[in-house]
Each structure stands twice: as structure tokens, then as C-alpha cells.
Write a protein that holds these residues in place. Structure first.
Motif, short mmCIF file in Angstrom:
data_model
loop_
_atom_site.label_atom_id
_atom_site.label_comp_id
_atom_site.label_asym_id
_atom_site.label_seq_id
_atom_site.Cartn_x
_atom_site.Cartn_y
_atom_site.Cartn_z
N SER A 1 0.64 -1.28 0.08
CA SER A 1 0.01 0.08 0.12
C SER A 1 0.97 1.25 -0.11
O SER A 1 0.57 2.26 -0.64
CB SER A 1 -0.82 -0.09 1.17
OG SER A 1 -1.86 -1.14 1.10
N ILE A 2 2.04 1.05 0.67
CA ILE A 2 2.69 2.50 0.75
C ILE A 2 3.45 2.50 -0.55
O ILE A 2 3.74 3.54 -0.99
CB ILE A 2 3.83 2.36 2.10
CG1 ILE A 2 3.01 2.59 3.17
CG2 ILE A 2 5.07 3.17 2.10
CD1 ILE A 2 3.84 2.17 4.51
N GLN A 3 4.00 1.49 -1.08
CA GLN A 3 4.71 1.45 -2.51
C GLN A 3 3.62 2.23 -3.30
O GLN A 3 4.17 2.77 -4.27
CB GLN A 3 5.12 -0.04 -2.77
CG GLN A 3 6.18 -0.45 -2.08
CD GLN A 3 7.33 0.50 -1.94
OE1 GLN A 3 7.85 1.01 -2.94
NE2 GLN A 3 7.77 0.68 -0.83
N LEU A 4 2.41 1.86 -3.28
CA LEU A 4 1.44 2.16 -4.20
C LEU A 4 1.24 3.69 -4.08
O LEU A 4 1.09 4.50 -5.11
CB LEU A 4 -0.03 1.53 -4.01
CG LEU A 4 -1.17 2.03 -4.84
CD1 LEU A 4 -1.02 1.54 -6.28
CD2 LEU A 4 -2.60 1.28 -4.33
N ILE A 5 1.37 4.07 -2.77
CA ILE A 5 1.10 5.63 -2.72
C ILE A 5 2.35 6.43 -3.04
O ILE A 5 1.95 7.55 -3.79
CB ILE A 5 0.98 6.02 -1.10
CG1 ILE A 5 -0.47 5.51 -0.61
CG2 ILE A 5 1.13 7.52 -0.81
CD1 ILE A 5 -0.79 5.64 0.80
N LYS A 6 3.27 5.61 -3.05
CA LYS A 6 4.59 6.50 -3.55
C LYS A 6 4.62 6.65 -5.25
O LYS A 6 5.25 7.39 -5.84
CB LYS A 6 5.81 5.45 -3.28
CG LYS A 6 7.26 6.06 -3.18
CD LYS A 6 8.20 4.78 -2.95
CE LYS A 6 9.43 5.49 -3.18
NZ LYS A 6 10.71 4.38 -2.71
N LEU A 7 3.68 5.83 -5.84
CA LEU A 7 3.60 6.07 -7.27
C LEU A 7 2.72 7.15 -7.79
O LEU A 7 2.65 7.55 -9.00
CB LEU A 7 2.93 4.87 -8.05
CG LEU A 7 3.82 3.47 -7.71
CD1 LEU A 7 3.07 2.41 -8.41
CD2 LEU A 7 5.17 3.82 -8.40
N PHE A 8 1.93 7.94 -6.68
CA PHE A 8 1.30 8.91 -7.00
C PHE A 8 1.98 10.24 -7.51
O PHE A 8 3.17 10.21 -7.07
CB PHE A 8 0.09 9.30 -5.85
CG PHE A 8 -1.02 8.47 -5.63
CD1 PHE A 8 -0.86 7.11 -5.19
CD2 PHE A 8 -2.23 9.03 -5.90
CE1 PHE A 8 -2.13 6.35 -5.36
CE2 PHE A 8 -3.22 8.27 -5.94
CZ PHE A 8 -3.14 6.84 -5.43
N PRO A 9 1.25 11.11 -8.23
CA PRO A 9 2.22 12.40 -8.90
C PRO A 9 2.66 13.03 -7.50
O PRO A 9 2.52 12.97 -6.40
CB PRO A 9 1.02 13.38 -9.12
CG PRO A 9 -0.03 12.17 -9.48
CD PRO A 9 -0.10 11.17 -8.56
N ASN A 10 4.12 13.57 -7.73
CA ASN A 10 4.68 14.12 -6.67
C ASN A 10 4.11 15.40 -5.94
O ASN A 10 4.15 15.67 -4.67
CB ASN A 10 6.03 14.68 -7.13
CG ASN A 10 7.24 13.86 -7.37
OD1 ASN A 10 6.99 12.64 -6.57
ND2 ASN A 10 8.09 13.87 -8.28
N ASN A 11 3.16 16.03 -6.86
CA ASN A 11 2.24 17.15 -5.89
C ASN A 11 1.37 16.66 -4.99
O ASN A 11 0.56 17.48 -4.77
CB ASN A 11 2.20 18.27 -6.81
CG ASN A 11 0.98 17.66 -7.91
OD1 ASN A 11 0.65 16.35 -8.04
ND2 ASN A 11 0.51 18.50 -8.83
#
Ligand SMILES: [Zn+2]
Length: 255
Positions: free
Chosen positions: A148-158
């Protein structure tokens, strides 16, 4: 949409999104009194409540808010079905509120049914990720939490991370235990320490910044592995498990 938060139960963030007509959405109201007080004060018109998971410090205010505002629609994952939820949602669903699309993101790990809500650029990530830290793994499934944390990491930087607890300083102290010379972490600690001392809101938490100061998003980094006595090819997931388990003992926070 304008984002604000209410701090309740000492360190809980209850997030409010409101539009130009003052219609609002409430995320994870762990308590009711302070939320109702703020609704009246700001003349908001509450339309919906979004629940991320089934912990009482996220759901405890729903019943009384509903008594006061019975037209509110409550959304939540299956595990929150006993918290006055009208519409059960699951990962992959989309809901439309206040003329905005909201994506439901399945983020199990803290609890097995945990979800996050994404209304670009805001990600209401509950107890999955905190500023400089992450939530406890209550049901012992570390792989789900890691993914789940890795998935969030893939969201846009902003992406603006709207997490549910304010544990930033203690999380940074924990991080400095492993990376005492890390400039990003040290500088951020000084900045946040000053803001908290001055009683300023330390929000927003941008994903881009979190990637630099949150060691739970940096478990693949050589220096972190080295400071923990691991070799450079140590698996990122194993580093995550080690860190999270040490954190449970190091600075025991409720979530
Ligand atoms: Zn929780």
C-alpha cells in the motif's frame, strides 16, 4: 475545493473539504462535538462523510454528526459497515461528490480493509502513511502494508497527503536515530519543531517532500540499510518490516 483540518483527540486530523457554496465533506470524524461546533461556526453544509477504516478514533463521531445532520451520506469500506455507513465502497470504485470525482484506493495493511480517497491532488490516506512515518500494522500483514505504501509512492509528486495523525516530530526523531546526518530530515525537524512550538498548522504534506524525509518511503536506500547493519542488496520489504517493528517499541504511538 478548499481543504482544512480540525485537530481532535490531541493528535487526530479530521479533514474537511468545502466548496464555494460552503458544502463540505468530512473525513474520518473520530469525534462529533468539535466537528459540529466548527460546522456551525464556518456555516458549512455537510453533504458526506468518508471513512478510511474501522478504528473508533476515525468513526466515533459519525453517529452524533448524523443525528444533527441526517441528510449526510456516509461512505466507508466493508469493515466500517457498523459505523452508520450508507454506502459500502471498495478499491477501484469512483464516487462523485460536490461535482468532483473521488477515486477509492485499496490500501490494506493498517487494517485489512483500509481504503484511501483520492480527489486530485488530495489523498486522504487515513492511517496508512503519516508525515515522516506510517501506521501500525495491526493485523500482522506487513506485505499488504508495504504494498500500500509503495502504491502511494507512485502517485504524482504534488499529491497532498492528508493523513489522520500528527506524529511528525516523534517520527523524525525515530528517523534521525538511523540517519543522524541526513540533511533533509534534520532541516525538516527544525522547521516542524519551530512551527509546532508556535502552534502553527504544519500541513500540507507533499508526497515529493515525504519521499525525502519519510524513511518508510526510502527502504530501498543504501545509507538506510547500512545504518541498520544490512548489506546493500537487502530486500526493501525486509527493511520495511524491521523498521516498522522497531518503531512499535521505539516510540509507541497509538496508531
Ligand atoms: Zn487506525
Amino acid at each position: 475545493m478548499i481543504l482544512t483540518n480540525i485537530i481532535a483527540l490531541k493528535d487526530n486530523y479530521i479533514w474537511i473539504l468545502y466548496d464555494k457554496n460552503n458544502s463540505c465533506i468530512i473525513v474520518d470524524p473520530g469525534v462529533s462535538n468539535i466537528v459540529i461546533k466548527e460546522i456551525i461556526k464556518k456555516k458549512w453544509n455537510p453533504k458526506a462523510i468518508l471513512l478510511t477504516h474501522n478504528h473508533i478514533d476515525h468513526t466515533g463521531g459519525v453517529e452524533n454528526i448524523l443525528k444533527k445532520y441526517p441528510k449526510i451520506i456516509v461512505f466507508g469500506p466493508e469493515e466500517t459497515k457498523n459505523s452508520h455507513v450508507h454506502q459500502i465502497i471498495k478499491g477501484g470504485d469512483k464516487i462523485r461528490l460536490l461535482e468532483n470525482n473521488i477515486d477509492i484506493i485499496f490500501t490494506p495493511g493498517h487494517t485489512l480493509g483500509h481504503v484511501a480517497y483520492y480527489l486530485k491532488p488530495y489523498l486522504f490516506c487515513g492511517d496508512t502513511l503519516f508525515s515522516a512515518g506510517c501506521g501500525k500494522v495491526f493485523e500482522n500483514n506487513y506485505a499488504k502494508m508495504y504494498n500500500s505504501i509503495q502504491l502511494i509512492k507512485l502517485f504524482p509528486n504534488n499529491t497532498v497527503l492528508c493523513c489522520s495523525h500528527e506524529y511528525t516530530l516523534s517520527n523524525l526523531i525515530f528517523s534521525m536515530h538511523f540517519l543522524p546526518k541526513d540533511k533533509n530530515i534534520k532541516d525538516y525537524y527544525k522547521k516542524i519543531h519551530k512551527k509546532i512550538f508556535l502552534k502553527k498548522n504544519i500541513f500540507p504534506f507533499l508526497l515529493n517532500k515525504e519521499k525525502k524525509i519519510n524513511i518508510f518511503l526510502r527502504t530501498n536506500e543504501f545509507f538506510l540499510k547500512k545504518s541498520m547493519g544490512f548489506k546493500k542488496d537487502k530486500d526493501s520489504f525486509e527493511v520495511f518490516c524491521y523498521l516498522r517493528k522497531i518503531k512499535d517499541i521505539f516510540g509507541a504511538k497509538r496508531d
